[in-house]
Enzyme design. Sequence first.
Site, mmCIF file in Angstrom:
data_model
loop_
_atom_site.group_PDB
_atom_site.id
_atom_site.type_symbol
_atom_site.label_atom_id
_atom_site.label_comp_id
_atom_site.label_asym_id
_atom_site.label_seq_id
_atom_site.Cartn_x
_atom_site.Cartn_y
_atom_site.Cartn_z
ATOM 1 N N TYR A 1 0.847 -1.187 0.000
ATOM 2 C CA TYR A 1 0.000 0.000 0.000
ATOM 3 C C TYR A 1 0.887 1.243 0.000
ATOM 4 C CZ TYR A 1 -4.216 2.746 0.598
ATOM 5 O OH TYR A 1 -5.230 3.640 0.409
ATOM 6 N N LYS B 221 -6.218 -1.290 -0.469
ATOM 7 C CA LYS B 221 -6.907 -1.093 0.801
ATOM 8 C C LYS B 221 -7.527 -2.404 1.274
ATOM 9 C CE LYS B 221 -7.551 2.550 3.457
ATOM 10 N NZ LYS B 221 -6.560 3.601 3.722
ATOM 11 N N GLU C 180 -12.699 5.942 -0.477
ATOM 12 C CA GLU C 180 -11.256 6.186 -0.378
ATOM 13 C C GLU C 180 -10.780 7.157 -1.449
ATOM 14 O OE1 GLU C 180 -7.547 5.675 1.461
ATOM 15 O OE2 GLU C 180 -9.470 4.791 2.056
ATOM 16 N N ALA D 51 -6.057 22.557 5.881
ATOM 17 C CA ALA D 51 -7.467 22.275 6.161
ATOM 18 C C ALA D 51 -8.165 21.651 4.963
ATOM 19 C CB ALA D 51 -8.175 23.557 6.586
ATOM 20 N N GLY D 52 -7.656 20.497 4.506
ATOM 21 C CA GLY D 52 -8.322 19.734 3.466
ATOM 22 C C GLY D 52 -9.208 18.663 4.080
ATOM 23 N N THR D 53 -9.470 17.613 3.316
ATOM 24 C CA THR D 53 -10.341 16.535 3.796
ATOM 25 C C THR D 53 -9.801 15.915 5.070
ATOM 26 O OG1 THR D 53 -10.978 16.022 1.526
ATOM 27 C CG2 THR D 53 -11.402 14.347 3.177
ATOM 28 N N ALA D 54 -8.518 15.563 5.058
ATOM 29 C CA ALA D 54 -7.938 14.897 6.217
ATOM 30 C C ALA D 54 -7.954 15.812 7.434
ATOM 31 C CB ALA D 54 -6.517 14.448 5.907
ATOM 32 N N ASN E 89 -0.491 5.770 11.580
ATOM 33 C CA ASN E 89 -0.802 4.972 10.397
ATOM 34 C C ASN E 89 -2.248 4.487 10.505
ATOM 35 O OD1 ASN E 89 -1.016 2.960 8.404
ATOM 36 N ND2 ASN E 89 1.148 2.423 8.590
#
Length: 551
Positions: free
Chosen positions: A91, A164, A235, A292-295, A451
């Site tokens: 991955y 994933k 995802e 300040a994005g999605t994560a 992780n």
Amino acid sequence: MSLRPTALTDPLRNRGTAFTLAERAELGLTGRLPAAVETLDEQASRSYAQLQRYSTDLEKYVFLDSLHDRNEVLFYKVVAEHLAELLPVVYDPTVGEAIKLWSRDYRHSRAVYLSIDRPEDVRASFQTLGLGPDDVDLLVVSDAQEILGIGDWGVNGTDISIGKLAVYTAAAGIDPNRVIAVNLDVGTDNEILLNDPAYLGNRHARVSGQRYDDLIRTYLEVATELFPNALLHFEDFGPSNARRILEEYRDTYRIFNDDMQGTGAIVMSCVISGLKITGQTFAEQRLLVYGAGTAGTGMADQIHAAMIRSGATPDEAKARVWLVDVDGLVTDDMPDLPNYQQAYARPAAEVADWPRTGGKIDLVTAIRQVAPTVLIGTSTDHNAFTRDVVEAMCAGVERPIILPLSNPTERIEAMPADVIPQSKGQALVATGIPVPPVEYDGVRYVIGQANNALLYPGLGLGTIVSGARHVTDGMLLAAAEAVAGQVDPTPLGASLLPDVENLRASSATVALAVAKAAAADGVATRTHDDLVQAVQDAMWQPVYTPHPAQA
């Protein structure tokens, strides 16, 4: 000649040189294999030795991908026995390199492809699998708009869903016979792909708007109808779509977005461990997210929810979150704020008299004004956490939690080897990449890696075991607490997070906590007399089982 798959060409049934002589006769394989009959352990030893002959991780990825395509049990045996070593190969980050070459190196299809140009084919595409309503536990879907920080890769992003699922199986024993990888091919804005003669996806710009929303809705409706017990994992969707889809559908369908919820929950684990040292509660925290994005906003969402569970009102919790992006502190007077930032935009009047640099409130200024207890970096702005930033954090609180989470190494906001001495050993640090321990002032500081693989496989397993109708905030918090509960962070220099060495045991622990939380939240549909045993029984093992004769 029959075109039906034989036991040698079906990766779910193939066991190669491990077929006994009796099985070879029964399955019509006499004379098709060398005389030796090997054990799975012997096969795994040979495969691992073969793997070691390759010098690059990409070469190892291709070898393992080929093994995956011909013998799933052997593939998972090798990966499970060397999980810490091979997780970054199967991955992130190696899969990112493989994705760039996916169309040119196309070898085999393991996914369902849903084209925005043929939405009428969604149902038929799943029906070709021949799977019934009780045959599927998990689907991972991606539209590949934001792949691991490398951007939009269209149909090439298929390996994200496949990778994933491989981690789900290797880490938590999700049965590989009961999963589906899905690519939503909505086009791509990647000019390299659109002009590459070898590109295998839809050769047009990425589609948005009503057609995109209709495809998402159709996917959710059809997948849920055909596989009513399956968890639908999203995802690497783009920031705006990811948050919008999750907010619109999380109470209607059994969906989970790892970029937002999983990443947020693993950061929660870091903070939970940190609070065991500071002795504070979530309701007392002041969170500043840089990037300040999605994560980043997903992390803010999870910590915001924890603040409320800890006693804060929703408004009080919201008032304890600050976002800093490329244009500085996010305020409500900024034009065209993305929907995922609007929830935490600060009132412009509140910060009207704060110092500005180049017309914006920068990171250091925000820290000096806010005195955050937790600083999270998801910006990919390399070395953004300067000495001034670290010292400002330490001036505000005694034991700041500093989490530079961007990856790979060339994008991380700061290295612990700098943060630890700059903070005089006071900062509580975890990173998004694996880093070696830091020696400072006679103390060895072990740096935990945030992780997601520590959390989402167990979360998925717990959701499956409990039959949860939805993934609740309580289940996410339970997963975070279960991860944090596997370490004692209180000795000076101790890690905030467990290592990935014992990931299967860790995933079982997380699954148990998640299943209990699902019951407590009233979303579980399955009960078990012995939940611990139920989790163990649900974990598929990479072993050869008695082989039925070929039909």
